[in-house]
Motif scaffolding. Structure first.
Motif, PDB file in Angstrom:
ATOM      1  N   LEU A  22       0.725 -47.154   3.414  1.00  0.00           N
ATOM      2  CA  LEU A  22       0.978 -46.936   5.045  1.00  0.00           C
ATOM      3  C   LEU A  22       1.984 -45.738   4.893  1.00  0.00           C
ATOM      4  CD1 LEU A  22       2.227 -50.510   5.917  1.00  0.00           C
ATOM      5  CD2 LEU A  22       0.475 -49.020   6.796  1.00  0.00           C
ATOM      6  N   ALA A  23       2.673 -45.320   4.147  1.00  0.00           N
ATOM      7  CA  ALA A  23       3.544 -44.103   4.110  1.00  0.00           C
ATOM      8  C   ALA A  23       2.798 -42.905   3.953  1.00  0.00           C
ATOM      9  CB  ALA A  23       4.468 -44.038   2.780  1.00  0.00           C
ATOM     10  N   ILE A  24       1.863 -42.824   3.233  1.00  0.00           N
ATOM     11  CA  ILE A  24       0.784 -41.665   3.392  1.00  0.00           C
ATOM     12  C   ILE A  24       0.210 -41.566   4.638  1.00  0.00           C
ATOM     13  CG2 ILE A  24      -1.369 -40.815   2.289  1.00  0.00           C
ATOM     14  CD1 ILE A  24      -0.655 -42.273  -0.257  1.00  0.00           C
ATOM     15  N   LEU A  25      -0.317 -42.739   5.316  1.00  0.00           N
ATOM     16  CA  LEU A  25      -1.132 -42.650   6.453  1.00  0.00           C
ATOM     17  C   LEU A  25       0.038 -42.066   7.787  1.00  0.00           C
ATOM     18  CD1 LEU A  25      -3.144 -45.938   6.542  1.00  0.00           C
ATOM     19  CD2 LEU A  25      -3.953 -43.662   6.355  1.00  0.00           C
ATOM     20  N   VAL A  26       1.288 -42.482   7.649  1.00  0.00           N
ATOM     21  CA  VAL A  26       2.228 -41.990   8.470  1.00  0.00           C
ATOM     22  C   VAL A  26       2.394 -40.382   8.583  1.00  0.00           C
ATOM     23  CG1 VAL A  26       4.804 -41.741   8.935  1.00  0.00           C
ATOM     24  CG2 VAL A  26       3.668 -44.046   8.383  1.00  0.00           C
ATOM     25  N   VAL A  27       2.511 -39.909   7.200  1.00  0.00           N
ATOM     26  CA  VAL A  27       2.541 -38.462   7.122  1.00  0.00           C
ATOM     27  C   VAL A  27       1.343 -37.813   7.549  1.00  0.00           C
ATOM     28  CG1 VAL A  27       2.597 -36.698   5.197  1.00  0.00           C
ATOM     29  CG2 VAL A  27       4.098 -38.585   5.028  1.00  0.00           C
ATOM     30  N   LEU A  28       0.142 -38.272   7.399  1.00  0.00           N
ATOM     31  CA  LEU A  28      -1.266 -37.794   7.602  1.00  0.00           C
ATOM     32  C   LEU A  28      -1.247 -37.713   9.325  1.00  0.00           C
ATOM     33  CD1 LEU A  28      -3.631 -39.497   5.292  1.00  0.00           C
ATOM     34  CD2 LEU A  28      -2.944 -36.853   5.298  1.00  0.00           C
ATOM     35  N   ALA A  29      -0.919 -38.558   9.786  1.00  0.00           N
ATOM     36  CA  ALA A  29      -0.979 -38.944  11.284  1.00  0.00           C
ATOM     37  C   ALA A  29       0.127 -37.911  11.868  1.00  0.00           C
ATOM     38  CB  ALA A  29      -0.433 -40.487  11.604  1.00  0.00           C
ATOM     39  N   ILE A  30       1.304 -37.800  11.346  1.00  0.00           N
ATOM     40  CA  ILE A  30       2.038 -36.865  11.911  1.00  0.00           C
ATOM     41  C   ILE A  30       1.644 -35.425  11.584  1.00  0.00           C
ATOM     42  CG2 ILE A  30       4.533 -35.772  11.758  1.00  0.00           C
ATOM     43  CD1 ILE A  30       5.602 -38.612  10.938  1.00  0.00           C
ATOM     44  N   VAL A  31       1.259 -35.074  10.533  1.00  0.00           N
ATOM     45  CA  VAL A  31       0.356 -33.849  10.242  1.00  0.00           C
ATOM     46  C   VAL A  31      -0.725 -33.560  11.152  1.00  0.00           C
ATOM     47  CG1 VAL A  31      -0.658 -32.378   8.440  1.00  0.00           C
ATOM     48  CG2 VAL A  31       1.453 -33.590   7.881  1.00  0.00           C
ATOM     49  N   GLY A  32      -1.602 -34.593  11.314  1.00  0.00           N
ATOM     50  CA  GLY A  32      -2.578 -34.395  12.312  1.00  0.00           C
ATOM     51  C   GLY A  32      -2.125 -34.210  13.835  1.00  0.00           C
ATOM     52  N   ALA A  33      -1.026 -34.783  14.186  1.00  0.00           N
ATOM     53  CA  ALA A  33      -0.539 -34.489  15.594  1.00  0.00           C
ATOM     54  C   ALA A  33      -0.127 -33.087  15.548  1.00  0.00           C
ATOM     55  CB  ALA A  33       0.560 -35.403  15.806  1.00  0.00           C
TER      56      ALA A  33
END
Length: 363
Positions: free
Chosen positions: A237-248
């Motif tokens: 989940l932590a990795i997905l949070v980072v990926l989502a913010i970086v993607g945004a």
């Protein structure tokens, strides 16, 4: 004592409802916080209000539903949190009420317009900050007596460096959501759209930095014992949070000021900017949702954590849960009601999709 399937289900559903509120009402709270900074003229302010006008009241339903579900599914946790955070909860509720009135009256009451504009900003700022502080306290732990009641100083006892950091993370996350929403809804070429688009990337970078600080402080300093449970899920989940913010942030690069051409946009450019704005908003929303899910995975099965030195014990899904019969009936009602709510949201957002039409803005 082992957790039952229904207790685990409702533990998850409570956090899903909270996540739904943070995602949906987060962007219109963020728009309200950005209101005095990106909207300088009466027309600009009307654009911001119009962008959230059709949806803000439906978004707040998720907060009410989360409170009601907590009361029915885990009454002990509800009693402790709502009594311990009484002053903070009342400040949030009064802020939301004042904000709702301000949104409606700012466009029609010219005499008091400056007052309504100020109340709209304050009514958006306080909930965004205080909700994060409350979440930080629930995770970090609060003093409980033998009966499970809050035993600390009202309001002031909830403020610590960690809870303030959590509040700031919540605030910046909401403001980033507001910037993404205004970039998506404000007319292309308008000053509101340009200003919001310019703010998205720095805000998302700030969210990422605060998330890292929050994670390090929360997992290794505030509650190191919680780090042992559901480790794989939490890392994912932590990795997905980072990926989502970086993607945004990545999609924001295509939709900022550089994407605008003086004199207007071609059809191809307009389509590219619109797509980028939508992708940035969806990625930011995903990051917000996953962040709440990370909190759920970090706390499971605790609903309220007792701080060090407390007489009472932490309140868990097993100790605070209603009877299996109650949880069963709630599950059945949810299977009917939740799809209806989701359909309602789909209808609302489809009906008012697209950018704000300046010809229809009242100011």
């Amino acid at each position: 004592m082992e957790i039952t399937v229904l207790q685990g289900l409702w533990f998850l559903l409570i956090f899903v409802l909270i996540a739904g509120y943070f995602v949906l009402d987060g962007f219109d709270l963020g728009a309200g916080i950005l209101y005095p900074f990106v909207a300088k003229t009466d027309e600009d302010k009307a654009v911001v209000r119009t962008s959230i006008g059709p949806v803000w009241d439906a978004n707040e339903v998720w907060l009410l539903t989360a409170g009601g579900a907590l009361f029915a599914a885990f009454p002990d946790a509800y009693a402790t949190t709502f009594s311990g955070f009484y002053l903070a909860v009342m400040l949030v509720l009064f802020s939301l009420i004042v904000r709702a009135v301000a949104v409606e009256y700012a466009g029609i009451d010219r005499k008091w317009r400056k007052v309504w504009n100020a109340l709209f900003f304050v009514g958006s700022l306080l909930p965004a900050l205080l909700l994060g502080v409350a979440v930080g306290n629930i995770y970090a732990g609060i003093p409980l007596d033998a009966a499970g009641n809050y035993a600390g100083i009202p309001l002031l006892g909830l403020i610590t460096p960690f809870t303030l950091l959590t509040g700031v993370l919540s605030l910046v996350m909401f403001v980033a959501a507001g910037a993404c929403w205004l970039s998506l809804k404000a007319p292309l070429g308008s000053s509101v759209r340009d200003s919001a688009a310019a703010l998205r990337r720095p805000l998302l970078v700030a969210v990422l930095v605060l998330f890292v600080l929050e994670s390090v402080m929360g997992h290794f300093v505030v509650q190191p014992d919680m780090f042992a449970g559901l480790t794989a899920v939490r890392w994912i989940l932590a990795i997905l949070v980072v990926l989502a913010i970086v993607g945004a942030a990545f999609f924001c690069a295509k939709g900022g000021r550089d994407g605008l051409v003086s004199g207007g946009l071609s059809a191809a450019q307009a389509a590219a900017v619109t797509k980028s704005d939508l992708a940035a908003f969806l990625c930011q929303a995903a990051g917000c949702f996953l962040l709440v899910m990370l909190l759920a995975a970090s706390m499971f099965p605790n609903l309220v954590v007792a701080s060090a030195g407390s007489v009472g014990a932490s309140i868990t899904a097993m100790t605070a849960g209603s009877s299996e019969l109650t949880l069963g009936w709630m599950t059945g009602i949810t299977c009917v009601g939740l799809p209806l709510v989701l359909v309602y949201h789909v209808v609302i957002y489809r009906t008012f999709r697209g950018r704000v039409d300046l010809a229809k803005v009242h100011y």
